[in-house]
Design an enzyme around this catalytic site. Sequence first.
Site, mmCIF file in Angstrom:
data_model
loop_
_atom_site.group_PDB
_atom_site.id
_atom_site.type_symbol
_atom_site.label_atom_id
_atom_site.label_comp_id
_atom_site.label_asym_id
_atom_site.label_seq_id
_atom_site.Cartn_x
_atom_site.Cartn_y
_atom_site.Cartn_z
ATOM 1 N N TYR A 192 14.809 -6.502 2.911
ATOM 2 C CA TYR A 192 13.641 -5.631 3.098
ATOM 3 C C TYR A 192 13.802 -4.338 2.295
ATOM 4 O O TYR A 192 12.924 -3.944 1.523
ATOM 5 C CB TYR A 192 13.465 -5.312 4.584
ATOM 6 N N SER A 242 8.511 2.148 1.961
ATOM 7 C CA SER A 242 9.080 2.511 3.265
ATOM 8 C C SER A 242 10.134 3.593 3.063
ATOM 9 O O SER A 242 10.632 3.791 1.945
ATOM 10 C CB SER A 242 9.748 1.275 3.882
HETATM 11 P P1 NAP Z 1 1.711 -5.472 10.404
HETATM 12 O O1 NAP Z 1 0.971 -4.858 11.535
HETATM 13 O O2 NAP Z 1 2.552 -6.678 10.662
HETATM 14 O O3 NAP Z 1 0.683 -5.782 9.215
HETATM 15 C C1 NAP Z 1 1.068 -6.482 8.070
HETATM 16 C C2 NAP Z 1 -0.089 -7.334 7.579
HETATM 17 O O4 NAP Z 1 0.322 -7.997 6.365
HETATM 18 C C3 NAP Z 1 -0.501 -8.418 8.575
HETATM 19 O O5 NAP Z 1 -1.898 -8.469 8.670
HETATM 20 C C4 NAP Z 1 0.052 -9.690 7.941
HETATM 21 O O6 NAP Z 1 -0.712 -10.859 8.226
HETATM 22 C C5 NAP Z 1 -0.079 -9.355 6.458
HETATM 23 N N1 NAP Z 1 0.741 -10.234 5.645
HETATM 24 C C6 NAP Z 1 2.036 -10.582 5.818
HETATM 25 N N2 NAP Z 1 2.421 -11.440 4.872
HETATM 26 C C7 NAP Z 1 1.356 -11.646 4.069
HETATM 27 C C8 NAP Z 1 1.103 -12.446 2.934
HETATM 28 N N3 NAP Z 1 2.060 -13.209 2.406
HETATM 29 N N4 NAP Z 1 -0.125 -12.426 2.372
HETATM 30 C C9 NAP Z 1 -1.118 -11.675 2.903
HETATM 31 N N5 NAP Z 1 -0.950 -10.894 3.984
HETATM 32 C C10 NAP Z 1 0.268 -10.896 4.573
HETATM 33 O O7 NAP Z 1 2.699 -4.413 9.766
HETATM 34 P P2 NAP Z 1 2.486 -2.935 9.164
HETATM 35 O O8 NAP Z 1 3.535 -2.121 9.795
HETATM 36 O O9 NAP Z 1 1.102 -2.483 9.209
HETATM 37 O O10 NAP Z 1 2.952 -3.219 7.662
HETATM 38 C C11 NAP Z 1 2.210 -2.840 6.523
HETATM 39 C C12 NAP Z 1 3.166 -2.340 5.470
HETATM 40 O O11 NAP Z 1 3.797 -1.162 5.933
HETATM 41 C C13 NAP Z 1 4.297 -3.309 5.118
HETATM 42 O O12 NAP Z 1 4.450 -3.359 3.709
HETATM 43 C C14 NAP Z 1 5.515 -2.681 5.764
HETATM 44 O O13 NAP Z 1 6.701 -3.001 5.099
HETATM 45 C C15 NAP Z 1 5.167 -1.219 5.647
HETATM 46 N N6 NAP Z 1 5.884 -0.314 6.550
HETATM 47 C C16 NAP Z 1 5.726 -0.412 7.905
HETATM 48 C C17 NAP Z 1 6.416 0.472 8.733
HETATM 49 C C18 NAP Z 1 6.291 0.418 10.239
HETATM 50 O O14 NAP Z 1 7.088 1.065 10.935
HETATM 51 N N7 NAP Z 1 5.335 -0.300 10.790
HETATM 52 C C19 NAP Z 1 7.261 1.440 8.175
HETATM 53 C C20 NAP Z 1 7.399 1.505 6.786
HETATM 54 C C21 NAP Z 1 6.709 0.628 5.987
HETATM 55 P P3 NAP Z 1 -0.365 -11.783 9.504
HETATM 56 O O15 NAP Z 1 -0.335 -10.887 10.678
HETATM 57 O O16 NAP Z 1 -1.486 -12.763 9.499
HETATM 58 O O17 NAP Z 1 0.961 -12.397 9.203
#
Ligand code: NAP
Length: 272
Positions: free
Chosen positions: A170, A155
């Site tokens: 985080y 991130s």
């Molecule tokens: P998201 O829509 O919440 O997707 C995250 C996915 O990870 C969900 O399917 C969730 O499953 C799964 N997950 C969570 N805990 C888990 C575990 N213990 N084992 C297996 N799967 C698990 O969020 P996203 O934004 O796409 O996030 C993806 C990555 O991008 C993360 O690492 C996040 O830190 C990073 N990121 C996001 C942003 C942003 O603005 N969105 C910015 C920078 C970095 P469930 O839904 O079933 O819990």
Amino acid sequence: MGVTKEKSQEYDQMLRVKDKVAVITGAGSGIGRAAALRLASHGAKICLLDLNNDRTEDVEEQIRELGGESLFVDTDVSDPERVRQAFEAISEKFGRIDIVFANAGINGTLSPIEDFPPEEWDQTLTTNLKGTFLTVKYAIPHMKQSGGSIIITSSINGNRKFDGFGFAAYSSSKAGQTAFAKMAALELARYKIRVNVICPGAIKTNIGESTEPTPQLDKIKIPVEYPEGSQPLEHGPGQPENVADLVLFLASRESSHITGTEIYIDGAETLL
Ligand code: NAP
């Protein structure tokens, strides 16, 4: 003689990830979902590792509609045995693993440090950082023969930006992922496994569902106001598909000399 559209599509597919086997954690939602669909549309076979829910079924359905192949393994990335078994199952079905997108993550508890419950600190670190370690660790035996590409979702937070008040756990997990990616890139170069880390800015996903702000947050907030908006390029958050394009590039041979590098994908948000 000009290149026909069909020829150019054929070339595009050859160049990229056709018939490669890609493992994606957190593939049921947001960035993981978009990457799964993007890689599938370029001919990769997709292994979805996620906690079991309807969203993953929907991704599999869409992959089928694209004419692709997928395998879902219900996996908690923080559980060593389940991650090990998932990689075994994938290897058994497809016989190889070429691409790993270690992406699953949570925002977790947001709290002032002095109020941060230690067990909630552990939950964020265990999901985001240990989950990444386990994903890479158990992928290696299946990749070291033929090489491949590992991409880790970190991130901007913890790398270029530190104003996410309450995000101490985080941001620490995200900084740790960047260091880990560099260590892994050097260690795994001998197997021709590349390891890169992507640092998205604000992206429109479901991450809000895993965000747990505590009431004590107000006492540590410092007001920060930009003149107009905070995303200079698009004047709004990026889309998961923007990130999926970067994942496709890092997964493909077009990035064959890139390893151990972090790439920011934030529409200049962190340059303000
Ligand atoms: P998201 O829509 O919440 O997707 C995250 C996915 O990870 C969900 O399917 C969730 O499953 C799964 N997950 C969570 N805990 C888990 C575990 N213990 N084992 C297996 N799967 C698990 O969020 P996203 O934004 O796409 O996030 C993806 C990555 O991008 C993360 O690492 C996040 O830190 C990073 N990121 C996001 C942003 C942003 O603005 N969105 C910015 C920078 C970095 P469930 O839904 O079933 O819990």
